[in-house]
Design a protein around this motif. Structure first.
Motif, PDB file in Angstrom:
ATOM      1  N   GLN A   1       0.828  -1.204   0.000  1.00  0.00           N
ATOM      2  CA  GLN A   1       0.000   0.000   0.000  1.00  0.00           C
ATOM      3  C   GLN A   1       0.867   1.261   0.000  1.00  0.00           C
ATOM      4  N   LEU A   2       1.933   1.253   0.788  1.00  0.00           N
ATOM      5  CA  LEU A   2       2.830   2.408   0.828  1.00  0.00           C
ATOM      6  C   LEU A   2       3.522   2.619  -0.510  1.00  0.00           C
ATOM      7  N   ARG A   3       3.979   1.544  -1.135  1.00  0.00           N
ATOM      8  CA  ARG A   3       4.599   1.660  -2.468  1.00  0.00           C
ATOM      9  C   ARG A   3       3.602   2.236  -3.471  1.00  0.00           C
ATOM     10  N   PHE A   4       2.362   1.768  -3.414  1.00  0.00           N
ATOM     11  CA  PHE A   4       1.337   2.266  -4.331  1.00  0.00           C
ATOM     12  C   PHE A   4       1.103   3.761  -4.133  1.00  0.00           C
ATOM     13  N   ILE A   5       0.986   4.199  -2.888  1.00  0.00           N
ATOM     14  CA  ILE A   5       0.737   5.618  -2.608  1.00  0.00           C
ATOM     15  C   ILE A   5       1.911   6.471  -3.077  1.00  0.00           C
ATOM     16  N   LEU A   6       3.138   6.037  -2.757  1.00  0.00           N
ATOM     17  CA  LEU A   6       4.304   6.823  -3.139  1.00  0.00           C
ATOM     18  C   LEU A   6       4.477   6.900  -4.650  1.00  0.00           C
ATOM     19  N   SER A   7       4.125   5.849  -5.369  1.00  0.00           N
ATOM     20  CA  SER A   7       4.218   5.919  -6.830  1.00  0.00           C
ATOM     21  C   SER A   7       3.040   6.691  -7.422  1.00  0.00           C
TER      22      SER A   7
ATOM     23  N   SER B   1       0.695   8.880 -11.217  1.00  0.00           N
ATOM     24  CA  SER B   1      -0.673   8.493 -11.561  1.00  0.00           C
ATOM     25  C   SER B   1      -1.237   9.379 -12.669  1.00  0.00           C
ATOM     26  N   GLN B   2      -1.887   8.752 -13.631  1.00  0.00           N
ATOM     27  CA  GLN B   2      -2.517   9.483 -14.728  1.00  0.00           C
ATOM     28  C   GLN B   2      -4.031   9.563 -14.588  1.00  0.00           C
ATOM     29  N   LEU B   3      -4.564   9.092 -13.457  1.00  0.00           N
ATOM     30  CA  LEU B   3      -6.005   9.163 -13.215  1.00  0.00           C
ATOM     31  C   LEU B   3      -6.409  10.605 -12.956  1.00  0.00           C
TER      32      LEU B   3
ATOM     33  N   ALA C   1      -1.157  12.984 -10.059  1.00  0.00           N
ATOM     34  CA  ALA C   1       0.247  13.390  -9.944  1.00  0.00           C
ATOM     35  C   ALA C   1       0.403  14.896 -10.133  1.00  0.00           C
ATOM     36  N   GLU C   2      -0.309  15.481 -11.096  1.00  0.00           N
ATOM     37  CA  GLU C   2      -0.227  16.934 -11.317  1.00  0.00           C
ATOM     38  C   GLU C   2      -0.762  17.703 -10.119  1.00  0.00           C
TER      39      GLU C   2
ATOM     40  N   ILE D   1       4.084  13.813   1.779  1.00  0.00           N
ATOM     41  CA  ILE D   1       3.736  12.396   1.895  1.00  0.00           C
ATOM     42  C   ILE D   1       4.996  11.553   2.019  1.00  0.00           C
ATOM     43  N   THR D   2       6.040  11.912   1.295  1.00  0.00           N
ATOM     44  CA  THR D   2       7.301  11.181   1.383  1.00  0.00           C
ATOM     45  C   THR D   2       7.919  11.320   2.769  1.00  0.00           C
ATOM     46  N   VAL D   3       7.883  12.517   3.339  1.00  0.00           N
ATOM     47  CA  VAL D   3       8.445  12.731   4.673  1.00  0.00           C
ATOM     48  C   VAL D   3       7.634  11.969   5.720  1.00  0.00           C
TER      49      VAL D   3
END
Length: 147
Positions: free
Chosen positions: A51-57, A62-64, A90-91, A102-104
């Motif tokens: 889940q964390l990998r998904f959120i960070l990527s 994300s293009q949604l 992502a934008e 979010i990364t911190v």
């Protein structure tokens, strides 16, 4: 459970004194014992690694389209806005500087209040550490940093 029973008992006791009600129905009831809690009773749960990998990527790539809440004026408008294209997730995250936050959060594991309680003197750029501000109400006295 006990607080609710106390409040209801007080309300029905008042009703017995002021209305034709004969008895307080809450007073005759007993509290249920040994009831297992239903589901999670605490705060938010932890994230799994996937889940964390998904959120960070997702906040980076994300293009949604990012859902947007319309303003009151846009909701009351008779015709919809024609030229609006919602940004991607992502934008939006890049524009709102959410990627770094979010990364911190993911890297440190600090709570929101602890993150807001950090100051520049407690940032160690050499070792890449962020330490919570002292005295923090979330840390026991033995682990607080002394200035």
């Amino acid at each position: 459970m006990r607080t609710g029973r106390i409040v209801l008992s007080g309300m029905f006791g008042f009703a017995v004194r002021r209305t034709p009600m004969q008895t307080n129905p809450v007073r005759e009831t007993k509290l249920a014992r040994n009831i297992a809690p239903k589901g999670r009773t605490a705060g938010a749960g932890g994230l799994t690694i996937d889940q964390l990998r998904f959120i960070l990527s997702a906040v980076r790539t994300s293009q949604l389209p990012c859902p947007r809440k319309l303003s009151k004026a846009e909701r009351q408008r008779g015709t919809p806005v024609k030229a609006y294209t919602p940004p991607t997730v992502a934008e939006y995250c890049e524009g709102a500087d959410l990627v770094d936050i979010i990364t911190v959060y993911a890297a440190t594991g600090l709570r929101r209040s602890q993150m807001l309680g950090t100051d520049g003197a407690l940032l160690d750029h050499w070792f890449a550490l962020i330490l919570p501000m002292s005295p923090s109400p979330f840390l026991p006295p033995a682990t607080r940093l002394d200035r």
